[in-house]
Design an enzyme around this catalytic site. Sequence first.
Site, PDB file in Angstrom:
ATOM      1  CB  SER A 110     -42.563  28.053  15.196  1.00  0.00           C
ATOM      2  OG  SER A 110     -43.561  28.784  15.540  1.00  0.00           O
ATOM      3  CG  HIS A 112     -42.393  24.583  18.066  1.00  0.00           C
ATOM      4  ND1 HIS A 112     -41.733  24.145  19.014  1.00  0.00           N
ATOM      5  CD2 HIS A 112     -42.148  26.093  18.440  1.00  0.00           C
ATOM      6  CE1 HIS A 112     -41.114  25.086  19.821  1.00  0.00           C
ATOM      7  NE2 HIS A 112     -41.727  26.316  19.642  1.00  0.00           N
ATOM      8  CG  ASP A 117     -43.971  29.008  19.633  1.00  0.00           C
ATOM      9  OD1 ASP A 117     -43.313  28.690  20.492  1.00  0.00           O
ATOM     10  OD2 ASP A 117     -43.938  28.972  18.342  1.00  0.00           O
ATOM     11  CG  HIS A 161     -42.022  26.824  23.734  1.00  0.00           C
ATOM     12  ND1 HIS A 161     -41.305  27.488  22.793  1.00  0.00           N
ATOM     13  CD2 HIS A 161     -41.541  26.848  24.742  1.00  0.00           C
ATOM     14  CE1 HIS A 161     -40.507  28.543  23.550  1.00  0.00           C
ATOM     15  NE2 HIS A 161     -40.785  28.091  24.662  1.00  0.00           N
ATOM     16  CG  MET A 192     -42.657  30.716  25.589  1.00  0.00           C
ATOM     17  SD  MET A 192     -42.649  31.616  24.059  1.00  0.00           S
ATOM     18  CE  MET A 192     -43.703  30.454  23.114  1.00  0.00           C
ATOM     19  CG  PHE A 241     -42.452  39.417  20.186  1.00  0.00           C
ATOM     20  CD1 PHE A 241     -43.705  39.871  19.987  1.00  0.00           C
ATOM     21  CD2 PHE A 241     -41.958  39.639  21.308  1.00  0.00           C
ATOM     22  CE1 PHE A 241     -44.373  40.588  20.847  1.00  0.00           C
ATOM     23  CE2 PHE A 241     -42.448  40.466  22.444  1.00  0.00           C
ATOM     24  CZ  PHE A 241     -43.883  40.958  22.053  1.00  0.00           C
ATOM     25  CG  ASP A 261     -38.325  28.101  19.508  1.00  0.00           C
ATOM     26  OD1 ASP A 261     -38.313  28.810  18.452  1.00  0.00           O
ATOM     27  OD2 ASP A 261     -39.248  28.087  20.336  1.00  0.00           O
ATOM     28  N   GLY A 262     -35.580  29.982  17.813  1.00  0.00           N
ATOM     29  CA  GLY A 262     -35.440  31.483  17.828  1.00  0.00           C
ATOM     30  C   GLY A 262     -34.380  31.750  16.677  1.00  0.00           C
ATOM     31  CB  SER A 310     -39.677  34.330  10.266  1.00  0.00           C
ATOM     32  OG  SER A 310     -39.935  34.620  11.765  1.00  0.00           O
TER      33      SER A 310
HETATM   34  C1  DX5 Z   1     -40.457  32.343  20.186  1.00  0.00           C
HETATM   35  C2  DX5 Z   1     -41.176  31.193  19.982  1.00  0.00           C
HETATM   36  C3  DX5 Z   1     -40.683  30.707  18.598  1.00  0.00           C
HETATM   37  C4  DX5 Z   1     -40.992  31.347  17.574  1.00  0.00           C
HETATM   38  C5  DX5 Z   1     -39.583  31.178  16.575  1.00  0.00           C
HETATM   39  O1  DX5 Z   1     -40.941  32.934  21.537  1.00  0.00           O
HETATM   40  O2  DX5 Z   1     -40.762  30.332  20.879  1.00  0.00           O
HETATM   41  O3  DX5 Z   1     -40.910  29.339  18.647  1.00  0.00           O
HETATM   42  O4  DX5 Z   1     -42.048  31.062  16.870  1.00  0.00           O
HETATM   43  O5  DX5 Z   1     -39.790  32.071  15.525  1.00  0.00           O
HETATM   44  P1  DX5 Z   1     -38.667  32.525  14.615  1.00  0.00           P
HETATM   45  O6  DX5 Z   1     -38.105  31.229  13.683  1.00  0.00           O
HETATM   46  O7  DX5 Z   1     -39.174  33.558  13.529  1.00  0.00           O
HETATM   47  O8  DX5 Z   1     -37.643  33.066  15.391  1.00  0.00           O
HETATM   48 ZN    ZN Z   2     -41.196  28.212  20.484  1.00  0.00          ZN
END
Ligand code: DX5
Ligand code: ZN
Length: 218
Positions: A8, A33, A35, A66, A68, A143, A175-176, A198
């Site tokens: 991501s 990916h 966001d 993705h 959101m 986040f 994801d997450g 991350s």
């Molecule tokens: C969160 C996003 C994720 C995010 C994941 O709302 O959809 O794609 O970037 O980040 P990490 O891997 O740090 O949880």
């Molecule tokens: Zn995502």
Amino acid sequence: MKHLIAPSLLAADFSNLKKDVEMINNSEADWFHLDIMDGVFVPNISFGIPILESIKPLAKKPFDVHLMIEKPERYIETFKNAGADLYNVHYEASTHLHRTVQTIHANDMKAGVTLNPHTPISMLEDIVSELDLVLLMSVNPGFGGQKFIENTYSKLEQLKELVLRKNSRALIQVDGGVDNTNAQQLIEKGADVLVAGSYVFKSPDPMKTIEGLKNLAF
Ligand code: DX5
Ligand code: ZN
């Protein structure tokens, strides 16, 4: 099929995106990916169309986008033109989901649907056979860097059962909070695609971290 890795870019260095795009090009990652957050569906604003347009010519792998955002059906054509290959909308954000999925396909993109941590798998019963991907959020969206929600494992098993029962081609994405402590188990329970932000970008050697996720060598 070997599982796929989609780093991501939310956790990338925005002051030097080119460097991180090239790192992903040269790594064992499969997709980018991306966001997109609108500050309404989720309490955060990330980046949008101009960023996709400017990195698309540099990127050598598909764009997994993705959304959101509320009413993601409003931007299907716009993101297609900006380089999206897979358009992934939240179940909770699109009232006429079936129509949204049809429009994504009519625009020559793969269609994905995402479930928030509290949304039951059963909500997909009558749409899963139309989908190319289902994303299970393993944190509340908005986040990067949040803690993985353990209940995801149980949802993953239920989703795998649904996909098989409906004979759906949908890949299962998580994801997450994905990292070396949960990746192996996610794959064992049926995940086809792992997203990691991350864990990849905050690591000392992101290419090596991607290699570890792809080969589950920690
Ligand atoms: C969160 C996003 C994720 C995010 C994941 O709302 O959809 O794609 O970037 O980040 P990490 O891997 O740090 O949880
Ligand atoms: Zn995502």
